[in-house]
Design a protein around this motif. Structure first.
Motif, PDB file in Angstrom:
ATOM      1  N   LEU A  35       0.830  -1.198   0.000  1.00 27.18           N
ATOM      2  CA  LEU A  35       0.000   0.000   0.000  1.00 27.18           C
ATOM      3  C   LEU A  35       0.871   1.258   0.000  1.00 27.18           C
ATOM      4  N   GLY A  36       0.354   2.327  -0.588  1.00 28.41           N
ATOM      5  CA  GLY A  36       1.056   3.595  -0.574  1.00 28.41           C
ATOM      6  C   GLY A  36       0.849   4.313   0.744  1.00 28.41           C
ATOM      7  N   TYR A  37       1.850   5.097   1.124  1.00 24.19           N
ATOM      8  CA  TYR A  37       1.749   5.858   2.364  1.00 24.19           C
ATOM      9  C   TYR A  37       0.670   6.930   2.264  1.00 24.19           C
ATOM     10  N   SER A  38       0.041   7.195   3.386  1.00 24.58           N
ATOM     11  CA  SER A  38      -0.929   8.284   3.477  1.00 24.58           C
ATOM     12  C   SER A  38      -0.218   9.623   3.290  1.00 24.58           C
ATOM     13  N   ASN A  39      -0.957  10.610   2.817  1.00 24.82           N
ATOM     14  CA  ASN A  39      -0.396  11.943   2.645  1.00 24.82           C
ATOM     15  C   ASN A  39      -0.388  12.746   3.940  1.00 24.82           C
ATOM     16  N   LEU A  40      -1.032  12.209   4.995  1.00 17.55           N
ATOM     17  CA  LEU A  40      -1.044  12.919   6.265  1.00 17.55           C
ATOM     18  C   LEU A  40       0.340  12.890   6.908  1.00 17.55           C
ATOM     19  N   THR A  41       0.634  13.885   7.693  1.00 22.80           N
ATOM     20  CA  THR A  41       1.891  13.915   8.429  1.00 22.80           C
ATOM     21  C   THR A  41       1.780  13.039   9.668  1.00 22.80           C
ATOM     22  N   THR A  42       2.913  12.782  10.292  1.00 17.99           N
ATOM     23  CA  THR A  42       2.921  11.982  11.520  1.00 17.99           C
ATOM     24  C   THR A  42       2.045  12.621  12.588  1.00 17.99           C
ATOM     25  N   GLU A  43       2.148  13.926  12.762  1.00 20.56           N
ATOM     26  CA  GLU A  43       1.344  14.617  13.772  1.00 20.56           C
ATOM     27  C   GLU A  43      -0.139  14.544  13.440  1.00 20.56           C
ATOM     28  N   GLU A  44      -0.473  14.609  12.167  1.00 17.81           N
ATOM     29  CA  GLU A  44      -1.877  14.502  11.766  1.00 17.81           C
ATOM     30  C   GLU A  44      -2.414  13.114  12.058  1.00 17.81           C
ATOM     31  N   HIS A  45      -1.565  12.080  11.870  1.00 17.30           N
ATOM     32  CA  HIS A  45      -1.992  10.714  12.201  1.00 17.30           C
ATOM     33  C   HIS A  45      -2.250  10.575  13.698  1.00 17.30           C
ATOM     34  N   LYS A  46      -1.398  11.182  14.507  1.00 16.06           N
ATOM     35  CA  LYS A  46      -1.588  11.114  15.958  1.00 16.06           C
ATOM     36  C   LYS A  46      -2.923  11.745  16.352  1.00 16.06           C
ATOM     37  N   LYS A  47      -3.212  12.909  15.773  1.00 20.34           N
ATOM     38  CA  LYS A  47      -4.477  13.578  16.082  1.00 20.34           C
ATOM     39  C   LYS A  47      -5.667  12.774  15.576  1.00 20.34           C
ATOM     40  N   ASP A  48      -5.517  12.152  14.409  1.00 19.59           N
ATOM     41  CA  ASP A  48      -6.606  11.369  13.830  1.00 19.59           C
ATOM     42  C   ASP A  48      -6.912  10.154  14.701  1.00 19.59           C
ATOM     43  N   CYS A 366      24.872  -7.267  40.164  1.00 21.10           N
ATOM     44  CA  CYS A 366      24.498  -6.772  38.844  1.00 21.10           C
ATOM     45  C   CYS A 366      23.735  -7.830  38.058  1.00 21.10           C
ATOM     46  N   TRP A 367      22.857  -7.377  37.199  1.00 19.04           N
ATOM     47  CA  TRP A 367      22.118  -8.277  36.316  1.00 19.04           C
ATOM     48  C   TRP A 367      21.783  -7.551  35.019  1.00 19.04           C
ATOM     49  N   ASP A 368      21.480  -8.327  33.967  1.00 23.69           N
ATOM     50  CA  ASP A 368      21.162  -7.764  32.660  1.00 23.69           C
ATOM     51  C   ASP A 368      19.665  -7.821  32.406  1.00 23.69           C
ATOM     52  N   ASP A 369      19.111  -6.714  31.949  1.00 20.71           N
ATOM     53  CA  ASP A 369      17.714  -6.654  31.532  1.00 20.71           C
ATOM     54  C   ASP A 369      17.658  -6.467  30.025  1.00 20.71           C
ATOM     55  N   SER A 370      16.815  -7.254  29.360  1.00 26.61           N
ATOM     56  CA  SER A 370      16.641  -7.094  27.917  1.00 26.61           C
ATOM     57  C   SER A 370      15.164  -6.972  27.602  1.00 26.61           C
ATOM     58  N   SER A 371      14.839  -6.242  26.554  1.00 28.28           N
ATOM     59  CA  SER A 371      13.456  -6.068  26.150  1.00 28.28           C
ATOM     60  C   SER A 371      13.385  -5.821  24.656  1.00 28.28           C
ATOM     61  N   VAL A 372      12.197  -6.085  24.098  1.00 25.01           N
ATOM     62  CA  VAL A 372      11.941  -5.845  22.681  1.00 25.01           C
ATOM     63  C   VAL A 372      10.722  -4.953  22.577  1.00 25.01           C
ATOM     64  N   GLU A 373      10.824  -3.875  21.843  1.00 19.36           N
ATOM     65  CA  GLU A 373       9.733  -2.915  21.720  1.00 19.36           C
ATOM     66  C   GLU A 373       9.401  -2.685  20.253  1.00 19.36           C
ATOM     67  N   PRO A 374       8.105  -2.771  19.901  1.00 29.00           N
ATOM     68  CA  PRO A 374       7.716  -2.456  18.526  1.00 29.00           C
ATOM     69  C   PRO A 374       7.629  -0.953  18.324  1.00 29.00           C
ATOM     70  N   LEU A 375       8.169  -0.478  17.219  1.00 34.15           N
ATOM     71  CA  LEU A 375       8.144   0.941  16.892  1.00 34.15           C
ATOM     72  C   LEU A 375       7.400   1.160  15.587  1.00 34.15           C
ATOM     73  N   LEU A 376       6.641   2.232  15.514  1.00 33.98           N
ATOM     74  CA  LEU A 376       6.028   2.648  14.268  1.00 33.98           C
ATOM     75  C   LEU A 376       7.038   3.489  13.482  1.00 33.98           C
ATOM     76  N   VAL A 377       7.244   3.127  12.220  1.00 32.61           N
ATOM     77  CA  VAL A 377       8.161   3.865  11.364  1.00 32.61           C
ATOM     78  C   VAL A 377       7.323   4.564  10.295  1.00 32.61           C
ATOM     79  N   PHE A 378       7.305   5.886  10.329  1.00 33.81           N
ATOM     80  CA  PHE A 378       6.460   6.663   9.435  1.00 33.81           C
ATOM     81  C   PHE A 378       7.161   6.958   8.113  1.00 33.81           C
ATOM     82  N   LYS A 379       6.408   7.568   7.222  1.00 33.79           N
ATOM     83  CA  LYS A 379       6.895   7.856   5.866  1.00 33.79           C
ATOM     84  C   LYS A 379       8.165   8.688   5.887  1.00 33.79           C
ATOM     85  N   ASP A 380       8.262   9.622   6.838  1.00 29.58           N
ATOM     86  CA  ASP A 380       9.435  10.489   6.895  1.00 29.58           C
ATOM     87  C   ASP A 380      10.616   9.854   7.614  1.00 29.58           C
TER      88      ASP A 380
END
Length: 409
Positions: A35-48, A366-380
């Motif tokens: 699919l093609g990216y939306s023409n909205l900006t990242t901030e517009e997507h947040k508001k939407d 001491c101990w090690d903490d690890s985590s995995v986080e999903p990130l949204l990657v926008f058009k820009d």
């Protein structure tokens, strides 16, 4: 199944789902990853998205005003000597209570715990007698029914709640004979008008493994449907909440699985039972969609240990999965999902007595903490944590959805 569900839950919280195409032509015509990216900006997507959440709240806030909710909440004040013994009745009253409190997760939790006991043991017709503030009872061989005022200011029993039940048969589970329901129904009328209908249907294998459960609840203009299936190779559970023709919320969990009551208890390696796990989450006009090879993800992550585990696990997710966020209004791509791992070393000091120095000395644990986080990657190219897009309490709904499918382990 538990490990699969936890992985699928991570996928769902990340706002993703699996999609399978029936043909190459379908893939060409409807591939979410092309699919093609939306023409909205990242901030517009947040508001939407924020507006979508507000719209959901506005629509859902009409539920407590439905006549059935008010009538059932008044019924709960009249009191019974046996209400906790009748699961069907308890569930109906719980739904009305959660609806009155605008608790979506609580409603789903009640559907999740929609156990139906041997209702025929409680059959009878109960009429509220206002003069003595108690129930008059008549015998019945086909139903459990309550006739009562729909509100405190009503002088007649203008509301009728009727519950009925059809037995499937007895099953032997862990050497114990258990009766399972085939169907159950609850209806509520107020002043002769149907205000609530709750129906369930169930199917099982010979060993008692559930293969299908469908629930449909209509409360005025609101409809909640829930379904779970297990055909021996695939397990699926989902729900949808609509107001009229408008879908407010929907989610599902599924996986390719050979799990049954017997082999799940005997199987040590979950990857031998599970191949793929899928999930989806929709709120108003936002849909999160994707695909992942759960068997490979579990297998590779189980082999990771030591320092840098978070980054290594994220690499596994990025290798075997791809996800996107879509605006269904124009079927445009909002963002792609990328997994990011982090590894932190944590230490804290503590005192210990040193006999050689004859004093307390400070050491570090001491101990090690690890985590995995999903990130949204926008058009820009900008990135943002998925948490900012899946808050407002929706995680509780996801928790209940996971619990619902666990009933089919």
């Amino acid at each position: 199944m538990r490990k699969l569900l936890l992985v699928a839950l991570v996928m769902l919280v990340a706002g993703i789902s699996s999609c399978k195409k029936s043909s190459k032509e379908d893939e060409k015509d409807d591939n979410p990853f092309e699919l093609g990216y939306s023409n909205l900006t990242t901030e517009e997507h947040k508001k939407d998205l924020e507006q979508a959440g507000l719209e959901f709240v506005r629509e859902f806030n009409g539920l407590p005003e439905e006549p059935s909710i008010k009538a059932l909440n008044y019924l709960s004040t009249l009191g019974f000597s046996f209400d906790n013994e009748i699961k069907s009745l308890s569930n109906v009253l719980a739904i009305s209570n959660h609806a009155a409190n605008k608790n979506v997760a609580g409603i789903l939790a009640t559907v999740n715990n929609n156990d139906v006991n041997k209702l025929s043991d409680f059959y009878g017709i109960y009429k509220w007698n206002a003069s003595k503030s108690d129930w008059d009872e008549e015998s019945s061989t086909s139903k459990l029914e309550f006739r009562f005022p729909s509100a405190e200011n009503k002088n007649t029993n203008n509301a009728i709640l009727t519950l009925s039940y059809v037995k499937d048969k007895d099953y032997t589970i862990n050497d114990e004979r258990v009766e399972f329901p085939k169907t159950s129904t609850a209806t509520l009328t107020v002043d002769g008008k149907s205000e609530l209908t709750w129906t369930t249907s169930h199917e099982y294998k010979a060993d008692g493994t559930p293969t299908k459960a469908n629930v449909s609840i209509t409360i005025g203009s609101f409809v909640l449907t829930s379904n779970t299936t297990n055909n021996g190779s695939n397990v699926h559970s989902g729900f949808a909440l609509k107001k009229g023709a408008k879908q407010l919320l929907a989610a599902s969990l599924s996986g390719e699985s050979t799990a049954t009551v017997t082999n799940f208890n005997n199987e040590d390696d979950i990857e031998n039972l599970i191949k793929n796990g899928n999930a989806s989450f929709e709120i108003m006009n936002y849909k999160f969609q994707g695909q992942a090879n759960i068997k490979e993800i579990i297998k590779e992550i189980n082999g990771i240990s030591g320092s840098g585990a978070g980054k290594k696990e994220a690499a596994v997710w990025n290798k075997h999965a791809q996800f996107v966020a879509i605006n269904t209004r124009d079927n445009s791509l909002i963002a792609k999902v990328e997994f990011q791992g982090s590894d932190d070393r944590n230490c804290y000091p503590y005192s210990i007595w040193d006999n050689n120095q004859n004093k307390y000395v400070v050491q570090e644990y001491c101990w090690d903490d690890s985590s995995v986080e999903p990130l949204l990657v926008f058009k820009d190219g900008s990135k943002q944590s998925i948490d900012a897009f899946v808050e407002n309490g929706f995680n509780k709904i996801i928790d209940e959805l996971e619990s619902l499918i666990e009933r089919f382990d």
